[in-house]
Design an enzyme around this catalytic site. Sequence first.
Site, PDB file in Angstrom:
ATOM      1  CB  VAL A 175      -0.944   0.015   1.228  1.00  9.95           C
ATOM      2  CG1 VAL A 175      -0.177  -0.063   2.524  1.00  9.95           C
ATOM      3  CG2 VAL A 175      -1.830   1.247   1.206  1.00  9.95           C
ATOM      4  CD  GLU A 176       1.598   3.369  -4.950  1.00  8.57           C
ATOM      5  OE1 GLU A 176       0.693   2.860  -5.624  1.00  8.57           O
ATOM      6  OE2 GLU A 176       2.330   4.284  -5.354  1.00  8.57           O
ATOM      7  CB  ILE A 206       4.948   1.031   3.802  1.00 10.64           C
ATOM      8  CG1 ILE A 206       4.221   0.454   5.031  1.00 10.64           C
ATOM      9  CG2 ILE A 206       4.615   2.498   3.592  1.00 10.64           C
ATOM     10  CD1 ILE A 206       2.704   0.455   4.920  1.00 10.64           C
ATOM     11  CE  LYS A 207       4.408   0.267  -5.475  1.00  8.56           C
ATOM     12  NZ  LYS A 207       3.438   0.057  -6.558  1.00  8.56           N
ATOM     13  CB  ILE A 208       8.461   4.908   0.188  1.00  8.01           C
ATOM     14  CG1 ILE A 208       7.713   4.613   1.504  1.00  8.01           C
ATOM     15  CG2 ILE A 208       9.097   6.291   0.236  1.00  8.01           C
ATOM     16  CD1 ILE A 208       8.619   4.578   2.724  1.00  8.01           C
TER      17      ILE A 208
END
Length: 436
Positions: A175-176, A206-208
């Site tokens: 999830v971003e 966690i999308k970064i």
Amino acid sequence: MASISKLSASAAFASSATSFTRSSQQQQNQPMCFAYPRKRIAIFEKSISSSKLSVRAGQRIAGSLIVRCSKVDGNGSSVKRTTLHDLYEKEGQSPWYDNLCRPVTDLIPLIESGIFQKAISTSSAYNDQFKQLVQSGVDIKMSYWELVVKDIQDACKLFESIYDDSDGGDGYVSVEVSPLLADDTETTIQAAKLLHKKVNRRNVYIKIPATAPCIPSIKEVIANGISVNVTLIFSLARYEAVIDAYLDGLEASGLNDLSRVTSVASFFVSRVDSLVDKLLEKIGTPEALDLRGKAANAQAALAFQLYQKKFSGPRWEALVKKGAKKQRLLWASTSVKNPAYPDTLYVAPLVGPDTVSTMPDQALLAFIDHGTVARTIDANVSEAEGIYNALEKLGIDWGYVGSQLELEGVDSFKKSFNSLLDSMQEKANSMKLVNM
């Protein structure tokens, strides 16, 4: 940004073929399926899907989910084999396909097959929950996150057994953080922590984005024991910075067991050729024109060399002793933009161990139909180096290429995010009118 990120290319974030902890007997008798969500939710107009969601006519939000499966189902019966099975089993590369829709249980039959067709929901599956949120006074942004988090949690649950069976090697959902934070180091860190806490699942990524301001964010989030999917990498220099952030984060974590902190680095491919080809055409010489369609794969081959270098040696071995896992290199943007190029141009030449290839529909089906399974990513490194250097001599500035594509990528993400919020607001307004 918040996104139901690829379920296999993430949902099932599969590590390399050698990283599985299942016994050979288990591998024979159980389906090896991995998936993970990738993109942002879409709502409205009857179509809500994490991949290409029609918010309005002419508007689409890219998203994704991917599933990779093995050759045998849970009962020991044969499942149709495809080139994708060989790609993973023989060469150690995980093919991921984009698509996710609600309910996530619809993914089960897809997981059970070696290949599956795009699953785009045309139902109003999100409307009930959204309506409840609006009527209870929740604002649009918070409603968006509530919708996203629920799907992420459901998907995490669906793939939890994969995560357990693989000892934390597979079964992740991504999830971003909001793309609006791409230039804000500290807020990205706080958003990542909050998302991780809110989803509250062991197998969430966690999308970064790999923007300069977010490189320190990646390190800090990793140091907090949170697994990260790094996206929007367009250059070798930025890729090395991403790897260093991962290694720095692992070292700064203070954890004695690093086996549950993992990461994937999404290196974009075809977009590089789209930009470089235009620059070469402006130069216009025979030498320049002959290099069209070669920049992206040459840089990708050198990225794999960098990957091998950075994840070896004393520093890395010290982390391995604490259970650290390599940050897998993921090929993103593998669709062919120029119809004159082969339809597997950004898939076939990038086959290599411990990597991931995210394939959109056309590339996926093309590779299954006529792709050849063979290790190609480092088959001719000297040629890749020659192309990379030749482009520089012609005046191609790799630094400019990377920064320009990053700027365009972040801008695209922001526009999509804002467009989605606008559509949600319109939907909310219509719901209120109906209730008046």
